[in-house]
Design a protein around this motif. Structure first.
Motif: not given
Ligand code: UDP
Ligand code: LCN
Length: 806
Positions: A426, A770, A774, A778
């Motif tokens: 991540d 980012n 987020k 996804e």
């Protein structure tokens, strides 16, 4: 309908179009690329006695100029027109000049049909479409702004802060509270519990620091700020802390893009960076990558050094000196057990001239030792990357004692590993292509099945598609790497829509107008490459040795050729002996021009002198070809060919010695994605003639600080060089003027300082984006993962099975 076709049909040129189509019909080729189209047009103009021009006076000429491809089938012609950069229109033209637009799907079916791979009765082919995922993010409108994505992003983010201040200020507050270095809290501590409180405290802190002497070091008032809720990271002096706080204050009150960029670029959020370049032969001595990764190795090493320096400077400016901050950069590559006398079997190697930059080599798992103990070509490397990423992750976590803050991939294989790592850890993810193979090999996608045994493009192109969409941001060395030029498509653009017959159709492979694209060119190592005039930094004994080596030394093991007159002006080139680097083309150009031979000697630093010494097929062919050209044109006495691998110090001095002799550098590649040797030559002060195909078109400004050549036109190239030479003969100052312009060009635009500053600023801004976007990403990442498991992985597994028996 296409404006261009319409203009032709509505004018007197309608009949000309009819005649041109008739000319096309008589061609053997049914699939014509731009060059073929221009040739047919040329023929047509000769046959019909028409003036050949592409200017505004002929609509047909204009149409031809913008047509990238023509495909012929029984029902007529398909014209693929690129009326402007990054835009494609497709039309079917029937014999009776009926025009209909074609959909992308129809075009891809047609292409499949052309290679006998169209099977409509067997069900539909998988269609890949990344378009819908970009609905959430901003897109540029004007193609000329492509590659300046961060500007749009800053505008977008600041307008969000403005339109929806409550939610966005809250996100900014949470983001600022997140940063730590080795467990030490930075920027904001828990005395500030909410966005409102932050807003108030900023004003109080500004009032406080503005009362201090501007140059007072941060350490002197650190504790007062701490009680107000502020930790280190705002600046190293009272003035800098004040400036940073005022920027934040302004962002909260009246956000604007410049302040947003300046503020986010200051946030101390990057201390540990991974540069992924797995495919190997990555070292500092005695290795230069292998075919096609030479420049990549040079690039990544210089980048690592400069990123470390920049991170150190940023940490000082942010006021983190007291925390003993030690930024760390790791180049992740492959450990090769059979390392042929290089250090490529050593796990850890420090990058020369750094405090904390390392090459970390992680071995491949041992599937078949015949393969995994040895170097593996980049075309065969695919099956090992997933397990490699898993193993590398553990080693990186151990080396960093935590997660990295930024992962940068290099080239298709490194970009895939970077994606897998970034997804698992991540972390903000950046990719660098260096050179995408798809546009390098003609029709590589259409005939992928025939090429699969040798190149495995199905894996490479799938990997490319996945990573360019997954990356938070992409840096390219040039604009044209993304979207080409008005008459040629860009490397990334070639992924927009294409067929992989029997495997999948890509109807929208990449959003070229996305802000993720940014042009950030590399620099040149200024410790090794600097102007020839800087005599104080040159070592006289080296200069003499290199001069001898270039012009007179007799050493048949490494040097071919003895010059009849070593005082002639040297034409110099240095590259690996790949077909595409085309040094043999330069030798031929020299061979064909008696006049050039009269004024100049040709000096090449290239590969090896003997076929037996090379393990690379292409290199062997080029060696044979070069000898043939020397014989054919009787170049003995006029050429020196040095088959040596030079240290960086020596190659720097080579360029300078050539400049001492008022020489010229020629880069004759058939295509060059960027071309580091061009920067090296120019900074050394060499007037440079470089290929017009690829990056050099942007590095050089023609006739100002260098010259373009079309390396496929030998006579024209020789004439260009000769013109320069005779101008220099008439006016001795001319050489010095161009030389100085070349030096200026590199210092003003191509330095690693500019590069690392920009890259880190982008990493922070895209990291911030980012963080706040987020959820929106996804679904894209899940789609990419699905494609990885359903397309990439089974194919990689198949290749691994083949490798088991090698
Ligand atoms: N180089 C070298 N010795 C050679 C040939 C090339 O040291 O015999 C170096 C050259 O100085 C440059 C790099 O390798 O730094 C080549 O990079 P470039 O971008 O020009 O081309 P690539 O090899 O990546 O295609
Ligand atoms: C790969 C290439 O082909 C060169 O044109 C570049 O200069 C090099 O990588 C570094 O990006």
């Amino acid at each position: 309908m296409s404006e261009l076709i319409q203009a032709v049909l509505e004018s007197e040129e309608k009949n000309d179009l009819r005649s041109f189509l008739s000319e096309l019909r008589h061609q053997d080729k049914k699939y014509l690329l731009r060059n073929d189209i221009l040739n047919v047009y040329n023929e047509y103009c000769t046959n019909y006695q028409k003036p050949e021009h592409f200017g505004s006076s002929s609509n047909l000429g204009k149409l031809i100029y913008y047509t990238q491809e023509i495909i012929q089938d029984i029902s007529g012609f398909c014209f693929i027109i690129r009326p402007k950069i990054a835009t494609q229109e497709v039309y079917r033209l029937t014999d009776d000049l009926n025009v209909e637009p074609m959909s992308v799907q129809e075009l891809l079916d047609l292409r499949d049909r052309l290679v006998n791979r169209f099977h409509p009765n067997e069900g539909d082919l998988l269609e890949l479409d990344f378009g819908p995922f970009y609905d959430y993010s901003p897109v540029l409108r004007d193609p000329k702004n492509i590659g300046k994505g961060v500007q749009l992003l800053n505008r977008y983010l600041s307008s969000k802060l403005f339109q929806d201040p409550k939610q966005w200020q809250e996100s900014l507050f949470i983001f600022l509270s997140l940063h730590q270095y080795n467990g030490i809290q930075l920027l904001i501590n828990n005395r500030i519990q909410s966005q409102q409180q932050l807003s108030q405290q900023i004003k109080a802190a500004i009032a406080f620091v503005s009362s201090r002497p501007s140059q007072e070091p941060y350490e002197e008032f650190r504790f007062q700020l701490q009680t107000m809720g502020f930790e280190p990271g705002w600046g190293n002096t009272a003035a800098r802390v004040q400036e940073s706080l005022e920027m934040l204050d302004q962002l909260i009150d009246s956000p604007d893009p410049q302040t947003l960029e300046a503020f986010i670029s200051r946030i101390p959020m990057i201390f540990r960076i991974v540069l992924v370049s797995p495919h190997g032969w990555f070292g500092q001595e005695g290795v230069l990558g292998r075919p096609d990764t030479g420049g990549q190795v040079v690039y990544v090493l210089d980048q690592a050094r400069n990123l470390e320096t920049q991170l150190q400077e940023d940490a000082v400016l942010a006021g983190l000196e007291g925390l003993n901050v030690q930024p760390k950069v790791i180049i992740l590559t492959r450990l090769i057990p059979n390392s042929e006398d290089t250090l490529c079997n050593q796990r850890l190697e420090k990058v020369h001239g750094t405090e904390n930059a390392w090459i970390l080599r992680v071995p491949l798992r041992e599937f078949n030792p015949n393969m995994t103990q040895n170097w593996i070509s980049r075309f065969e490397f695919w099956p090992y990357l997933e397990t490699y990423a898993i193993d590398a992750e553990k080693e990186l976590l151990a080396e960093f004692q935590g997660r990295p803050d930024l992962i940068v991939g290099n080239y298709s294989d490194g970009n895939l590993v970077a994606f897998l790592l970034a997804r698992r850890l991540d972390v903000t993810h950046c990719i660098i292509a260096h050179a995408l193979e798809k546009s390098k090999y003609l029709f590589s996608n259409l005939y992928w099945q025939d090429l699969e045994d040798k190149y495995h493009f199905s894996l490479q192109f799938t990997a490319d598609l996945l990573v360019m969409n997954a990356a938070n941001f992409i840096i390219s060395s040039t604009y044209q790497e993304i979207v080409g030029t008005p008459d040629s498509i860009g490397q990334y653009e070639s992924y927009k829509c294409f067929t992989m017959p029997d495997l999948y159709h890509v109807v929208n492979g990449i959003e070229l107008f996305s802000p993720k694209f940014n042009v950030v060119p590399p620099g040149v190592n200024e410790n090794y490459f600097f102007p020839y005039t800087r005599t104080e930094d040159r070592v006289e004994s080296d200069r003499r040795r290199i001069e001898q080596m270039l012009f007179t030394l007799e050493d048949s093991a490494h040097i071919f050729g003895k010059l009849d007159d070593p005082s002639k002006r040297p034409l110099f080139s240095m590259a690996r002996l790949d077909r595409i680097k085309n040094l043999t083309g330069l030798a031929e150009c020299f061979g064909q021009s008696q006049e050039l031979q009269e004024y100049c000697n040709l000096i090449l630093v290239a590969g090896k002198l003997r076929v037996e010494e090379s393990t690379d097929n292409e290199e062997r062919e080029e060696i044979v070809k070069l000898y043939r050209i020397i014989e054919q044109y009787n170049l003995q006495g006029k050429i020196r060919w040095l088959g040596v691998r030079l240290s960086k110090t020596d190659s720097g001095e080579v360029y300078r010695v050539i400049a001492d002799h008022q020489g010229i550098f020629v880069q004759p590649a058939l295509f060059e994605a960027f071309g580091l040797t061009i920067l090296e030559a120019m900074i050394s002060g060499l007037p440079t003639f470089a290929t017009q195909f690829g990056g050099p078109l942007e590095i050089i400004q023609d006739q100002v600080n260098g010259f373009y050549i079309n390396p496929t036109h030998l006579e024209e190239t020789a004439t260009k060089i000769l013109n320069f030479v005779s101008k220099c003969e008439q006016n001795p100052n001319y050489w010095y003027e161009v030389s100085q312009q070349a030096i200026n060009r590199v210092y003003s635009t191509y330095t690693w300082k500019i590069h690392s500053n920009k890259l880190l600023s982008l990493a922070r801004i895209y990291g911030f984006w980012n963080f706040i976007s987020k959820q929106n990403r996804e679904d894209l990442l899940r789609y990419i993962e699905a494609l990885f498991y359903l397309i990439y992985k089974p194919r990689a597994q198949q290749l691994l099975e083949q490798h088991k028996y090698r």
